[in-house]
Design an enzyme around this catalytic site. Structure first.
Site, short mmCIF file in Angstrom:
data_model
loop_
_atom_site.label_atom_id
_atom_site.label_comp_id
_atom_site.label_asym_id
_atom_site.label_seq_id
_atom_site.Cartn_x
_atom_site.Cartn_y
_atom_site.Cartn_z
N ASN A 261 -29.78 -7.96 88.20
CA ASN A 261 -30.99 -8.40 89.33
C ASN A 261 -30.88 -7.15 90.37
O ASN A 261 -31.49 -7.25 91.35
CB ASN A 261 -30.83 -9.60 89.91
N TYR B 259 -15.19 -15.24 96.53
CA TYR B 259 -15.12 -14.46 95.50
C TYR B 259 -13.61 -15.13 94.43
O TYR B 259 -14.10 -15.38 93.15
CB TYR B 259 -14.58 -12.89 95.67
N ARG C 78 -14.29 -0.48 98.86
CA ARG C 78 -12.73 -0.32 97.95
C ARG C 78 -12.34 0.93 98.38
O ARG C 78 -12.86 1.74 98.75
CB ARG C 78 -13.30 -0.44 96.43
N1 LIG Z 1 -14.24 -2.72 89.60
C1 LIG Z 1 -13.25 -3.51 89.58
O1 LIG Z 1 -11.99 -3.00 89.90
C2 LIG Z 1 -13.25 -5.06 89.18
C3 LIG Z 1 -11.80 -5.57 89.40
C4 LIG Z 1 -11.82 -6.93 88.96
C5 LIG Z 1 -12.99 -7.61 88.54
N2 LIG Z 1 -14.31 -6.96 88.20
C6 LIG Z 1 -15.30 -7.57 87.83
O2 LIG Z 1 -16.09 -6.82 87.18
C7 LIG Z 1 -17.59 -6.92 87.15
C8 LIG Z 1 -18.34 -5.75 87.39
O3 LIG Z 1 -17.76 -5.41 88.67
P1 LIG Z 1 -18.18 -3.89 89.18
O4 LIG Z 1 -16.79 -3.20 89.85
O5 LIG Z 1 -18.96 -3.10 88.05
O6 LIG Z 1 -19.26 -4.34 90.45
P2 LIG Z 1 -20.92 -3.80 90.65
O7 LIG Z 1 -21.22 -4.36 92.01
O8 LIG Z 1 -20.83 -2.35 90.56
O9 LIG Z 1 -21.41 -4.57 89.42
C9 LIG Z 1 -21.86 -5.83 89.44
C10 LIG Z 1 -23.33 -5.99 88.90
O10 LIG Z 1 -23.61 -7.25 89.11
C11 LIG Z 1 -25.03 -7.41 89.36
N3 LIG Z 1 -25.27 -8.82 89.58
C12 LIG Z 1 -24.72 -9.53 90.90
N4 LIG Z 1 -25.25 -10.81 90.92
C13 LIG Z 1 -26.03 -10.91 89.81
C14 LIG Z 1 -26.85 -12.01 89.39
N5 LIG Z 1 -26.87 -12.98 90.14
N6 LIG Z 1 -27.75 -11.75 88.14
C15 LIG Z 1 -27.69 -10.57 87.61
N7 LIG Z 1 -27.15 -9.59 88.08
C16 LIG Z 1 -26.28 -9.56 89.08
C17 LIG Z 1 -25.24 -6.30 90.48
O11 LIG Z 1 -26.60 -5.79 90.77
C18 LIG Z 1 -24.34 -5.40 89.82
O12 LIG Z 1 -25.17 -4.45 88.98
C19 LIG Z 1 -17.72 -8.22 88.20
O13 LIG Z 1 -17.72 -9.51 87.63
C20 LIG Z 1 -16.19 -8.02 88.80
O14 LIG Z 1 -16.06 -9.35 89.69
C21 LIG Z 1 -14.37 -5.71 88.82
#
Ligand SMILES: NC(=O)c1ccc[n+]([C@@H]2O[C@H](COP(=O)([O-])OP(=O)(O)OC[C@H]3O[C@@H](n4cnc5c(N)ncnc54)[C@H](O)[C@@H]3O)[C@@H](O)[C@H]2O)c1
Length: 330
Positions: free
Chosen positions: A36, A149, A190
Site C-alpha cells: 500500500n 511493533y 535506522r
Molecule cells: N530490515 C530489517 O532489518 C528487518 C529486521 C527485522 C524484520 N524486518 C521485517 O521485514 C519486513 C520488511 O521490512 P523492510 O525493512 O523492508 O521495511 P520497509 O518499510 O522498507 O518495507 C515494508 C513494506 O510494507 C509495506 N506495508 C506496510 N504496511 C502495509 C499494509 N498494511 N499493506 C500493504 N503493504 C504494507 C510498506 O509500504 C513497505 O513497502 C517487515 O515485516 C519488517 O518487520 C526487517
C-alpha cells in the site's frame, strides 16, 4: 516442463520485499507483489513492471485480500519496520501484524499455499540472554513505545503457529536481525542509513546513549539467501537469520567515518526508551538446518551500500520524511 510457481509477496515495494521480488523473478517464479506504499516506494520495483511474470497490487493487506488463480507461496513482509515509522503509525503497525497476517493465512489455507512470515529479533525485546537463540522467549515491554511493533510480531508468530497447528497450513517463520543494503531509506531512523546520510550531508554522526550498545548487521543478499532456503525447507519452527558479527554503535560510527572519508565528529544524545542494549543472533539452527551462514563481510556490504547512497540526488539526500502518513491515519 513443470508449471511456473506463483508467489505473493506483501510489502513488496519496501527494502526487503523488493530484493525478494528480484530473487524470485531470477528463480523463474511468477511474482505477485502487494503493497500500500505506506513506507515503501514504487522506485524499488519499477524495473520489474515490464516483465510478464510480475504484477503489482496496490492494496492494504490489513483489509481483505484476494489474488486470482493458484498460489504456491506467500511471503508476508508488509509492516512498518523502522522505529521512526512504527512510532508514527502505531495502529497500522499493530493491524498489519494481526489482521494482515490473518488475511494472508486465510488466503494460504484456501489456496493451499505455504506461508513464510517476516518476524524479527525485536520479539526478543531487550534480551536477557546473549546471543539470542530461538528458544529464548524474550523480554518485551508490551506498553512501551516499541511494544506496537514487538507485540505485533509476537502475535503474528502465534497466529501463524495456530494456523499451522489447527488448519495444517504449511508455515515458516524467519526472525530477521538488522539487515542493510541498497534501497534502505536514508531517513528511516535506522542507525546505518542515519550515519551514512549524516556523513553524506556533512553533518556530525549522532550516537544515542554512550554508544556501548551493540548491533550486528546482515547484508541483504545473505538474508535473501537464508529466506529462500527456509521457504524451500521442511522446517516449521522459527529460524534466526542475521550476521553474528557484533559491533558497538560507537565503533560503528567510526567505521562509517572512515568509509565515507568525512571529517565529521560523533555526538552523543540521550538513549530512547527500551532501546535494546545488545543484539546478536545465535545462528546455529540456520547453519545446521539450512546449511546457511552469512557470506558478505561488513566492509564489503558497507561499500556496496555506500555506493548506492552516493547515487541519490541532493533532494533525496535532504529528504527528511517524504511520507504523507496523515493520509493513511484514520
Ligand atoms: N530490515 C530489517 O532489518 C528487518 C529486521 C527485522 C524484520 N524486518 C521485517 O521485514 C519486513 C520488511 O521490512 P523492510 O525493512 O523492508 O521495511 P520497509 O518499510 O522498507 O518495507 C515494508 C513494506 O510494507 C509495506 N506495508 C506496510 N504496511 C502495509 C499494509 N498494511 N499493506 C500493504 N503493504 C504494507 C510498506 O509500504 C513497505 O513497502 C517487515 O515485516 C519488517 O518487520 C526487517
Amino acid at each position: 516442463m513443470s508449471e511456473q510457481k506463483r508467489i505473493l509477496i506483501t510489502g513488496a515495494a519496501g527494502f526487503l520485499g523488493s530484493h525478494l521480488c528480484d530473487r524470485f523473478i531470477a528463480e523463474g517464479f511468477h511474482v505477485i507483489a502487494m503493497d500500500n506504499l505506506i513506507t515503501g516506494r514504487l522506485k524499488n520495483i519499477e524495473h520489474l513492471f515490464k516483465l510478464e511474470n510480475f504484477e503489482f497490487y496496490n492494496c492494504d493487506v490489513s483489509n481483505f485480500i484476494h489474488v486470482p488463480g493458484k498460489l504456491d507461496y506467500i511471503l508476508h513482509f508488509a509492516s512498518p519496520a523502522s522505529p521512526i515509522d512504527y512510532l508514527k503509525i502505531p495502529i497500522q503497525t499493530l493491524k498489519v501484524g494481526s489482521l494482515g497476517i490473518h488475511n494472508c493465512l486465510g488466503l494460504a489455507r484456501v489456496k493451499k499455499a505455504r506461508v513464510l512470515i517476516a518476524s524479527t529479533s525485536e520479539i526478543y525485546g531487550d534480551p536477557l540472554v546473549h546471543p539470542q537463540t530461538e528458544d529464548y522467549w524474550g523480554n518485551v515491554n508490551p506498553i512501551g513505545p516499541r511494544g506496537v511493533y514487538d507485540e505485533a510480531k509476537r502475535f503474528q508468530e502465534a497466529m501463524t503457529m495456530a494456523y499451522h497447528t489447527f488448519h495444517g497450513v504449511e508455515t515458516r517463520i524467519v526472525r530477521i536481525f538488522n539487515t542493510y543494503g541498497p534501497r534502505m531509506r536514508l531517513n528511516d531512523g535506522r542507525v546505518l542509513p542515519a550515519f551514512i546520510g549524516q556523513a553524506l550531508r556533512g553533518e556530525d554522526l549522532t550516537v544515542f546513549g554512550d554508544g556501548s550498545q551493540t548491533r550486528s548487521f546482515c547484508y541483504v543478499s545473505d538474508l535473501v539467501e537464508g529466506i529462500y532456503r527456509l521457504l524451500m525447507s521442511d522446517y516449521d519452527q522459527p529460524v534466526n537469520i542475521g550476521n553474528p558479527d557484533e559491533i558497538s554503535i560507537k565503533d560503528f560510527a567510526e567505521e562509517i567515518i572512515k568509509l565515507t572519508g568525512t571529517n565529521q565528529k560523533v555526538i552523543y544524545k540521550e538513549l530512547p526508551t527500551n532501546d535494546p542494549k545488545r543484539r546478536k543472533p545465535d545462528i546455529t539452527r540456520a547453519k545446521e538446518i539450512l546449511k546457511w551462514s552469512p557470506k558478505v563481510s561488513r566492509s564489503e556490504g558497507l561499500k556496496l551500500t555506500y555506493d548506492y547512497f552516493k547515487t541519490l540526488t541532493p533532494e533525496e539526500l535532504r529528504e527528511v520524511d517524504h511520507y504523507n502518513f496523515d493520509k493513511y491515519i484514520k
